[in-house]
Write an enzyme that holds these catalytic residues in place. Structure first.
Site, PDB file in Angstrom:
ATOM      1  N   LYS A   1     -39.567 -10.657  -3.399  1.00 36.83           N
ATOM      2  CA  LYS A   1     -39.104 -10.043  -2.146  1.00 36.83           C
ATOM      3  C   LYS A   1     -39.161 -11.038  -0.996  1.00 36.83           C
ATOM      4  CE  LYS A   1     -38.865  -5.523  -3.193  1.00 36.83           C
ATOM      5  NZ  LYS A   1     -38.715  -4.548  -2.189  1.00 36.83           N
ATOM      6  N   GLU A   5     -30.919 -14.099  -9.741  1.00 35.23           N
ATOM      7  CA  GLU A   5     -29.757 -13.492  -9.083  1.00 35.23           C
ATOM      8  C   GLU A   5     -30.193 -12.662  -7.888  1.00 35.23           C
ATOM      9  OE1 GLU A   5     -29.223  -9.872 -12.268  1.00 35.23           O
ATOM     10  OE2 GLU A   5     -28.500 -11.859 -12.799  1.00 35.23           O
ATOM     11  N   CYS A  16     -41.536  18.598  26.631  1.00 37.38           N
ATOM     12  CA  CYS A  16     -40.289  18.051  26.085  1.00 37.38           C
ATOM     13  C   CYS A  16     -39.369  17.653  27.238  1.00 37.38           C
ATOM     14  CB  CYS A  16     -39.595  19.079  25.192  1.00 37.38           C
ATOM     15  SG  CYS A  16     -37.934  18.546  24.693  1.00 37.38           S
ATOM     16  N   ASP A  38       0.837  -1.202   0.000  1.00 32.06           N
ATOM     17  CA  ASP A  38       0.000   0.000   0.000  1.00 32.06           C
ATOM     18  C   ASP A  38       0.870   1.249   0.000  1.00 32.06           C
ATOM     19  OD1 ASP A  38      -1.929  -1.861   0.258  1.00 32.06           O
ATOM     20  OD2 ASP A  38      -2.762  -1.102   2.152  1.00 32.06           O
ATOM     21  N   LYS A  70     -31.145  -9.605  -5.526  1.00 33.13           N
ATOM     22  CA  LYS A  70     -31.597  -8.233  -5.716  1.00 33.13           C
ATOM     23  C   LYS A  70     -30.819  -7.382  -4.713  1.00 33.13           C
ATOM     24  CE  LYS A  70     -35.795  -5.498  -6.210  1.00 33.13           C
ATOM     25  NZ  LYS A  70     -35.268  -4.292  -5.583  1.00 33.13           N
ATOM     26  N   LYS A 111     -35.115 -13.294 -14.313  1.00 29.84           N
ATOM     27  CA  LYS A 111     -35.173 -12.722 -15.667  1.00 29.84           C
ATOM     28  C   LYS A 111     -35.199 -13.835 -16.702  1.00 29.84           C
ATOM     29  CE  LYS A 111     -32.054  -9.150 -14.091  1.00 29.84           C
ATOM     30  NZ  LYS A 111     -30.694  -8.615 -14.135  1.00 29.84           N
ATOM     31  N   SER A 144     -38.345   0.018 -13.767  1.00 26.71           N
ATOM     32  CA  SER A 144     -38.350  -0.617 -12.457  1.00 26.71           C
ATOM     33  C   SER A 144     -38.836  -2.052 -12.635  1.00 26.71           C
ATOM     34  CB  SER A 144     -39.266   0.179 -11.544  1.00 26.71           C
ATOM     35  OG  SER A 144     -39.087  -0.246 -10.238  1.00 26.71           O
ATOM     36  N   GLU A 172     -25.905  -1.615  -9.633  1.00 24.91           N
ATOM     37  CA  GLU A 172     -26.358  -1.072  -8.365  1.00 24.91           C
ATOM     38  C   GLU A 172     -25.141  -0.624  -7.559  1.00 24.91           C
ATOM     39  OE1 GLU A 172     -29.672  -1.470  -8.346  1.00 24.91           O
ATOM     40  OE2 GLU A 172     -30.335  -1.150  -6.295  1.00 24.91           O
ATOM     41  N   ARG A 191     -30.817   6.753 -11.768  1.00 27.97           N
ATOM     42  CA  ARG A 191     -32.072   6.539 -12.478  1.00 27.97           C
ATOM     43  C   ARG A 191     -32.855   7.834 -12.646  1.00 27.97           C
ATOM     44  NH1 ARG A 191     -35.574   2.038 -11.760  1.00 27.97           N
ATOM     45  NH2 ARG A 191     -34.836   1.871  -9.621  1.00 27.97           N
TER      46      ARG A 191
HETATM   47  S1  IVH Z   1     -32.725  -5.950 -13.324  1.00 26.02           S
HETATM   48  C1  IVH Z   1     -35.872  -3.252 -16.076  1.00 26.02           C
HETATM   49  N1  IVH Z   1     -31.272  -7.117 -11.511  1.00 26.02           N
HETATM   50  O1  IVH Z   1     -33.964  -3.341  -8.296  1.00 26.02           O
HETATM   51  C2  IVH Z   1     -35.216  -3.254 -14.752  1.00 26.02           C
HETATM   52  N2  IVH Z   1     -32.333  -5.076 -10.924  1.00 26.02           N
HETATM   53  O2  IVH Z   1     -36.835  -2.929  -8.011  1.00 26.02           O
HETATM   54  C3  IVH Z   1     -34.228  -4.399 -14.696  1.00 26.02           C
HETATM   55  N3  IVH Z   1     -31.836  -4.306  -8.654  1.00 26.02           N
HETATM   56  O3  IVH Z   1     -34.289  -0.925 -10.800  1.00 26.02           O
HETATM   57  C4  IVH Z   1     -33.573  -4.429 -13.393  1.00 26.02           C
HETATM   58  N4  IVH Z   1     -30.502  -5.966  -8.099  1.00 26.02           N
HETATM   59  O4  IVH Z   1     -32.173  -0.898  -9.242  1.00 26.02           O
HETATM   60  C5  IVH Z   1     -32.055  -6.064 -11.779  1.00 26.02           C
HETATM   61  N5  IVH Z   1     -29.904  -8.257 -10.034  1.00 26.02           N
HETATM   62  C6  IVH Z   1     -30.682  -7.207 -10.296  1.00 26.02           C
HETATM   63  C7  IVH Z   1     -30.932  -6.189  -9.365  1.00 26.02           C
HETATM   64  C8  IVH Z   1     -31.768  -5.137  -9.714  1.00 26.02           C
HETATM   65  C9  IVH Z   1     -31.045  -4.828  -7.698  1.00 26.02           C
HETATM   66  C10 IVH Z   1     -32.620  -3.062  -8.500  1.00 26.02           C
HETATM   67  C11 IVH Z   1     -32.564  -2.159  -9.704  1.00 26.02           C
HETATM   68  C12 IVH Z   1     -33.966  -2.122 -10.199  1.00 26.02           C
HETATM   69  C13 IVH Z   1     -34.715  -2.351  -8.937  1.00 26.02           C
HETATM   70  C14 IVH Z   1     -36.135  -2.804  -9.212  1.00 26.02           C
END
Ligand code: IVH
Length: 430
Positions: free
Chosen positions: A328, A129, A422, A49, A131, A304, A98, A188, A152
């Site tokens: 979720k 994957e 208070c 470093d 979120k 997806k 979204s 992200e 965004r």
């Molecule tokens: S795909 C068309 N993949 O979650 C939008 N989004 O609630 C495709 N996010 O806007 C988004 N991890 O900011 C995707 N593996 C992931 C994600 C992810 C986090 C966020 C992203 C998105 C939001 C939707």
């Protein structure tokens, strides 16, 4: 490559001609990019470093003396360049949409049934994957250089936060020459759990207000106009999608991962493939087990459809694609007892009731406080001192009381009376 500093020691730029300095800056820049990559991306550093800092300081010196040699992709920008007056707005070439949410396995199965119907076949290859619970970002590279990173915003136009993103060490400012050079990817920005905990601890010691959760602190940090402060915050980034590939042969989500790999961009290590509803359910259950060990907060899974031809056929609604969905997870809950209720006085004088709890372990840490938000909430949920309650933690540092186990009352519970004055200044509460 020689790292020696003998001839061009840090303060020697003073003796250099412009041409010498330009040569040296190119050399130092390339070296620093290489070492950054070795350290942060490949996790196999070859210099200490301290030696890295010597090279960095020498480049900073040269740029200070010959400002025209400071390039936008200079490694010195990682420690923070000049502060901005405000952010420039950039229009997204492809809107940032979204995702629709699902909260149960039945809803997820229904999503897959819609996909099957839409495409007219049984088997549809999907990827699953994590979120990542952070802030969405669109990052563009042109000719191998980081061009810009945009939030965004309203989905059509966002803030140009490039200078702040440059402080993220895992984000290349220059791409490897043998990979793709021009494209735009989506990902992200997040604050790792450990870095978030440390930041909040430092803020507490300094008497500063605390961030509620890693996502809030990421959003707050990206909005800062001074990259030098941002450089001190532990931001990181992960990519998962494509906005524009400029004619590159990318035809699926799996191809996107290959692009990210070839470009040396960070991506999630966790990924599942499934082509049936059962396969999807198995994947989200496995991910739920494994996500606790991830360095970042996750609030779900993203499912997806893999092939872009299938994605195009399914299309989008006005706000979300029909080819993807978020699943979720339930925030983690635990049962405990309210020992007392204290009134916290905020900077603005707002009074917040806080429950002191019998310590309980939830989402990776021991919890002994929960916010009760306000007195209307206490009345609505009929929360009393001595109650057994269910608390919930979803990435926040202070969990919330979700419900009261009224059936466990023994009559010794005490009502919580809103203060009339208070507790700090004695002023009447209105
Ligand atoms: S795909 C068309 N993949 O979650 C939008 N989004 O609630 C495709 N996010 O806007 C988004 N991890 O900011 C995707 N593996 C992931 C994600 C992810 C986090 C966020 C992203 C998105 C939001 C939707």
């Amino acid at each position: 490559f020689r790292i020696g500093t003998s001839r061009f020691a840090a303060n020697q730029s003073i003796a250099m001609t412009h041409a010498e300095a330009a040569d040296r800056a190119v050399f130092l820049s390339a070296e620093l990019h290489r070492h950054n990559r070795l350290y942060y991306v490949e996790a196999r550093p070859v210099i200490s470093d301290k030696d890295f800092d010597v090279l960095l300081r020498e480049l900073q010196d040269i740029e200070a003396r010959f400002p025209d040699l400071l390039t936008p992709d200079s490694p010195t920008q990682r420690v923070g360049g000049a502060a901005l007056e405000g952010f420039t707005q950039i229009r997204h070439a492809v809107p940032m949409m979204s995702l629709d949410n699902t909260y149960s396995e039945e809803e997820l199965t229904a999503f897959f049934a819609r996909v099957q119907k839409g495409l007219g076949r049984e088997q549809v290859a999907c990827v699953i994957e994590p979120k990542v619970d952070g802030v969405a970002i669109s990052v563009r590279y042109e000719n191998g250089m980081l061009k810009h990173g945009v939030t965004r915003g309203d989905g059509t136009t966002g803030d140009d936060v490039t200078n702040n993103l440059k402080t993220i060490n895992t984000l290349p400012l220059r791409l490897p020459k043998d990979g793709p050079q021009t494209f735009e990817v989506r990902g992200e920005v997040f604050m790792p759990k450990a870095g978030f905990a440390k930041l909040n601890q430092e803020r507490e010691e300094a008497g500063e207000s605390l961030f509620a959760n890693p996502r809030n602190s990421t959003a707050g940090t990206l909005k800062l106009l001074d990259p030098k402060i941002v450089a001190k915050r532990p931001l990181d980034i992960v990519f998962y999608g494509l906005a524009d590939a400029s004619g590159l042969p990318i035809e699926s989500q799996n191809d996107v991962r290959k692009l990210l790999e070839a470009a040396g961009l960070p991506k999630s290590n966790l990924l599942w493939q499934a082509d049936s509803a059962e396969g999807l359910l198995k994947a989200i259950r496995e991910l739920d087990e494994q996500r606790k060990a991830l360095p970042y907060e996750t609030d779900g899974a993203v499912i997806k459809v893999n092939a872009f031809t299938d994605q195009r056929e399914l299309g989008v609604t006005s706000k979300a694609p029909r080819w993807a969905i978020a699943y979720k997870y339930q925030p983690e809950q635990a049962e405990t007892k309210i020992l007392a209720v204290d009134i916290q006085v905020g900077r603005t004088g707002a009074l917040t009731p806080v429950a002191r709890l019998e310590p309980v372990f939830v989402s990776g840490s021991t919890v002994s406080n929960a916010t009760l938000h306000n007195f209307e909430e206490i009345e609505r949920k009929d929360i009393r001192v001595g109650d057994r309650v269910i608390i919930e933690k979803a990435g926040e540092i202070i969990p919330a009381v979700v419900s009261v186990k009224t059936e466990k009352r023994d009559g010794s519970e005490q009502l919580i009376v809103p203060p009339t004055h208070c507790p700090v200044c004695g002023t009447g509460v209105h």
